[in-house]
Scaffold this active site. Structure first.
Site, PDB file in Angstrom:
ATOM      1  N   CYS A 107       2.622  -2.512  15.473  1.00  0.00           N
ATOM      2  CA  CYS A 107       2.497  -2.171  14.056  1.00  0.00           C
ATOM      3  C   CYS A 107       1.864  -3.331  13.292  1.00  0.00           C
ATOM      4  O   CYS A 107       2.343  -4.464  13.373  1.00  0.00           O
ATOM      5  CB  CYS A 107       3.881  -1.849  13.493  1.00  0.00           C
ATOM      6  SG  CYS A 107       3.871  -1.520  11.719  1.00  0.00           S
TER       7      CYS A 107
ATOM      8  N   CYS B 234       3.371   8.442   1.118  1.00  0.00           N
ATOM      9  CA  CYS B 234       4.015   7.506   2.034  1.00  0.00           C
ATOM     10  C   CYS B 234       4.127   6.185   1.272  1.00  0.00           C
ATOM     11  O   CYS B 234       3.114   5.614   0.871  1.00  0.00           O
ATOM     12  CB  CYS B 234       3.099   7.385   3.255  1.00  0.00           C
ATOM     13  SG  CYS B 234       3.668   6.187   4.453  1.00  0.00           S
TER      14      CYS B 234
ATOM     15  N   GLU C 299       0.830  -1.202   0.000  1.00  0.00           N
ATOM     16  CA  GLU C 299       0.000   0.000   0.000  1.00  0.00           C
ATOM     17  C   GLU C 299       0.865   1.253   0.000  1.00  0.00           C
ATOM     18  O   GLU C 299       1.986   1.249   0.500  1.00  0.00           O
ATOM     19  CB  GLU C 299      -0.903   0.007   1.247  1.00  0.00           C
ATOM     20  CG  GLU C 299      -1.952  -1.087   1.206  1.00  0.00           C
ATOM     21  CD  GLU C 299      -2.818  -1.157   2.460  1.00  0.00           C
ATOM     22  OE1 GLU C 299      -4.027  -1.327   2.302  1.00  0.00           O
ATOM     23  OE2 GLU C 299      -2.291  -1.048   3.568  1.00  0.00           O
TER      24      GLU C 299
ATOM     25  N   CYS D 257       7.748  -5.169  15.213  1.00  0.00           N
ATOM     26  CA  CYS D 257       7.278  -4.248  16.257  1.00  0.00           C
ATOM     27  C   CYS D 257       5.836  -4.623  16.612  1.00  0.00           C
ATOM     28  O   CYS D 257       4.979  -4.708  15.742  1.00  0.00           O
ATOM     29  CB  CYS D 257       7.359  -2.799  15.782  1.00  0.00           C
ATOM     30  SG  CYS D 257       9.032  -2.298  15.327  1.00  0.00           S
TER      31      CYS D 257
ATOM     32  N   CYS E  32      -0.236   5.620  10.130  1.00  0.00           N
ATOM     33  CA  CYS E  32       1.015   4.957  10.511  1.00  0.00           C
ATOM     34  C   CYS E  32       0.750   3.627  11.197  1.00  0.00           C
ATOM     35  O   CYS E  32      -0.017   3.563  12.152  1.00  0.00           O
ATOM     36  CB  CYS E  32       1.791   5.816  11.504  1.00  0.00           C
ATOM     37  SG  CYS E  32       2.455   7.301  10.813  1.00  0.00           S
TER      38      CYS E  32
ATOM     39  N   CYS F 145       7.007  -6.763   6.656  1.00  0.00           N
ATOM     40  CA  CYS F 145       8.166  -6.230   7.370  1.00  0.00           C
ATOM     41  C   CYS F 145       8.671  -7.299   8.328  1.00  0.00           C
ATOM     42  O   CYS F 145       7.877  -8.047   8.901  1.00  0.00           O
ATOM     43  CB  CYS F 145       7.779  -4.972   8.153  1.00  0.00           C
ATOM     44  SG  CYS F 145       9.183  -4.140   8.950  1.00  0.00           S
TER      45      CYS F 145
HETATM   46  N1  SAH Z   1      10.160   0.593   9.296  1.00  0.00           N
HETATM   47  C1  SAH Z   1      10.206   2.040   9.343  1.00  0.00           C
HETATM   48  C2  SAH Z   1       8.975   2.683   8.717  1.00  0.00           C
HETATM   49  C3  SAH Z   1       7.742   2.293   9.470  1.00  0.00           C
HETATM   50  S1  SAH Z   1       6.292   3.262   9.477  1.00  0.00           S
HETATM   51  C4  SAH Z   1      10.316   2.494  10.781  1.00  0.00           C
HETATM   52  O1  SAH Z   1      10.092   1.690  11.676  1.00  0.00           O
HETATM   53  O2  SAH Z   1      10.654   3.640  11.025  1.00  0.00           O
HETATM   54  C5  SAH Z   1       6.604   4.806  10.124  1.00  0.00           C
HETATM   55  C6  SAH Z   1       6.347   5.032  11.603  1.00  0.00           C
HETATM   56  O3  SAH Z   1       5.071   4.588  12.064  1.00  0.00           O
HETATM   57  C7  SAH Z   1       7.377   4.339  12.468  1.00  0.00           C
HETATM   58  O4  SAH Z   1       7.876   5.240  13.396  1.00  0.00           O
HETATM   59  C8  SAH Z   1       6.555   3.299  13.164  1.00  0.00           C
HETATM   60  O5  SAH Z   1       7.134   2.876  14.358  1.00  0.00           O
HETATM   61  C9  SAH Z   1       5.247   4.011  13.342  1.00  0.00           C
HETATM   62  N2  SAH Z   1       4.137   3.149  13.687  1.00  0.00           N
HETATM   63  C10 SAH Z   1       4.031   1.817  13.457  1.00  0.00           C
HETATM   64  N3  SAH Z   1       2.872   1.355  13.936  1.00  0.00           N
HETATM   65  C11 SAH Z   1       2.224   2.407  14.474  1.00  0.00           C
HETATM   66  C12 SAH Z   1       0.961   2.551  15.104  1.00  0.00           C
HETATM   67  N4  SAH Z   1       0.151   1.520  15.266  1.00  0.00           N
HETATM   68  N5  SAH Z   1       0.611   3.778  15.517  1.00  0.00           N
HETATM   69  C13 SAH Z   1       1.437   4.831  15.339  1.00  0.00           C
HETATM   70  N6  SAH Z   1       2.627   4.755  14.746  1.00  0.00           N
HETATM   71  C14 SAH Z   1       3.026   3.553  14.311  1.00  0.00           C
END
Ligand code: SAH
Length: 395
Positions: free
Chosen positions: A137, A123, A110, A134, A361, A130
């Protein structure tokens, strides 16, 4: 903290699947010229193809500067369609549009285009799924399907630029100004392709999208060797580091890669990047109710970052399916911001776009949500081999 939420292993090595068909955007300019010559055409036709590609022209009939008899051949050979729209979803009064793409092998990713009064940001995804696991996420919970090719990543930005230019987003024709690597995937775990993408984004037309370095943001969980490598590359794109906790104990669970490179090492690598570029980096911090939003953690974060070339971007947690966690309530958010600012740390709270279409995000989980389209996520191996991160040319 719920132990089950952190049970996924870290995965660095993307499963190998069939590579996408050859595409102009994966080639160097010399390779493109050679490929055109092989098809019996003068090498300058490569430049014509680049111009069409970066303008989002996909229909050979519109390539009127090419002889009619070779348009189809050149398009098939060098501009194969790599990204097929499965569907668009819009939110925020038509100003946010999420696109679900199907790749040549059925993998789904996406991208989200967000229009603001003064800019338009896309974005983009760098991997299908991934491997960073985490627990808050949605993408991280789905595991890693595969790395995207450079052309598959670049194509998302090109499509967004074309959508803006063609007036597909409410507000009339406009220009794509920003790209953030905050979609699916860990960009620095797909280093070589992401680096190629940066070239395409920053190179002026006709060989790229001509974006400015500061309007391109690479967001990472903190793969320290890859951050160092990016520092050495001499590009000045904006770096964002997903910290989410100021202390190793909590970060070990929220961002499991912390067990390999801890808070101190990540911040030090980001400092070195900022020292080279002269520009501050962003620290991303998802505010999770009663998990990482306590006043003492705000103070700890403030102490950690005071005096560094960094600013904090707080993201109230976007809920994901199956997670017990919530966003911090407003008073806790305000207190957190106030404490950081009192410590002298520049702090903003991110505007959450696209939440009602699962486009915010951490909510991108393409593979799970499409009826009638089989999920292609492959089982994640339970034991991952140690890998040398950021190794060039892993394809
Ligand atoms: N892998 C990269 C890009 C990920 S997305 C990274 O980790 O930085 C971008 C941001 O969204 C990251 O900071 C990630 O931690 C955050 N993110 C992931 N899940 C989220 C959620 N459920 N709510 C808010 N931010 C989130």
């Amino acid at each position: 903290m719920d132990g089950d939420m952190t049970a996924l292993p870290l995965v660095f090595d993307a499963p190998r699947r069939g590579t996408p068909p050859r595409h102009l955007a994966d080639l160097t300019r010399e390779e493109a010229r050679a490929a055109v010559a092989e098809l019996g055409q003068p090498p300058f036709r490569a430049d014509q193809l680049y111009r069409h590609y970066f303008r989002g022209v996909t229909d050979p009939a519109q390539m009127t500067d090419l002889p009619a008899g070779v348009r189809d051949t050149l398009t098939e050979a060098l501009l194969p369609g790599l990204l097929t729209v499965v569907r668009h979803q819009t939110a925020d009064n038509g100003r946010t549009r999420k696109t679900l793409w199907r790749l040549h092998d059925g993998a789904l990713v996406e991208s989200v285009l967000m229009r603001y009064p003064d800019r338009a940001t896309v974005c983009i995804s760098s991997q299908a799924g991934c491997g960073m696991a985490c627990p808050f996420c949605a993408t991280g919970q789905a595991g890693l399907t595969r790395n995207l090719s450079a052309a598959e990543i670049i194509g998302q930005a090109v499509a967004a630029a074309a959508a803006m230019a063609n007036g597909e987003i409410d507000g009339g024709p406009g220009r794509l100004s920003n790209v953030v690597f905050m979609g699916m995937g860990e960009p620095l775990a797909n280093y070589a392709r992401v680096r190629k993408t940066l070239d395409a984004l920053l190179t002026p037309a006709p060989h790229g999208l001509g974006l400015s370095q500061r309007s391109v943001t690479v967001s990472t969980v903190g793969l320290v060797p890859a951050i160092r490598r990016l520092t050495e590359e001499g590009r000045n794109v904006t770096l964002a580091v997903s910290l989410h906790a100021p202390d190793d104990e909590l970060r070990d669970t929220l961002v499991p890669i912390n067990t390999r490179w801890n808070v101190g090492e990540v911040v030090e690598a980001a400092d070195a990047y900022a020292a080279r570029t002269g520009r501050r980096y962003s620290v991303e911090y998802a505010l999770i109710r009663d998990v990482n939003d306590q006043p003492h953690r705000a103070d700890l974060l403030g102490k950690l970052l005071a005096g560094r070339l960094a600013h904090v971007n707080l993201i109230p947690l976007n809920p994901t399916p199956g997670s017990p966690w919530d966003a911090s309530p407003l008073p806790a958010q305000r207190e957190f911001v106030a404490r950081l600012r009192a410590a002298g740390v520049a702090t903003t709270v991110r505007d959450t776009r696209g939440q009602d279409i699962d486009g915010a995000c951490g909510q991108l989980a393409a593979a799970d949500r499409v009826e009638g389209v089989p999920s292609v996520a492959v089982p994640v191996p339970s034991v991952e081999p140690p890998v040398e991160l950021g190794a060039e040319g892993d394809d």
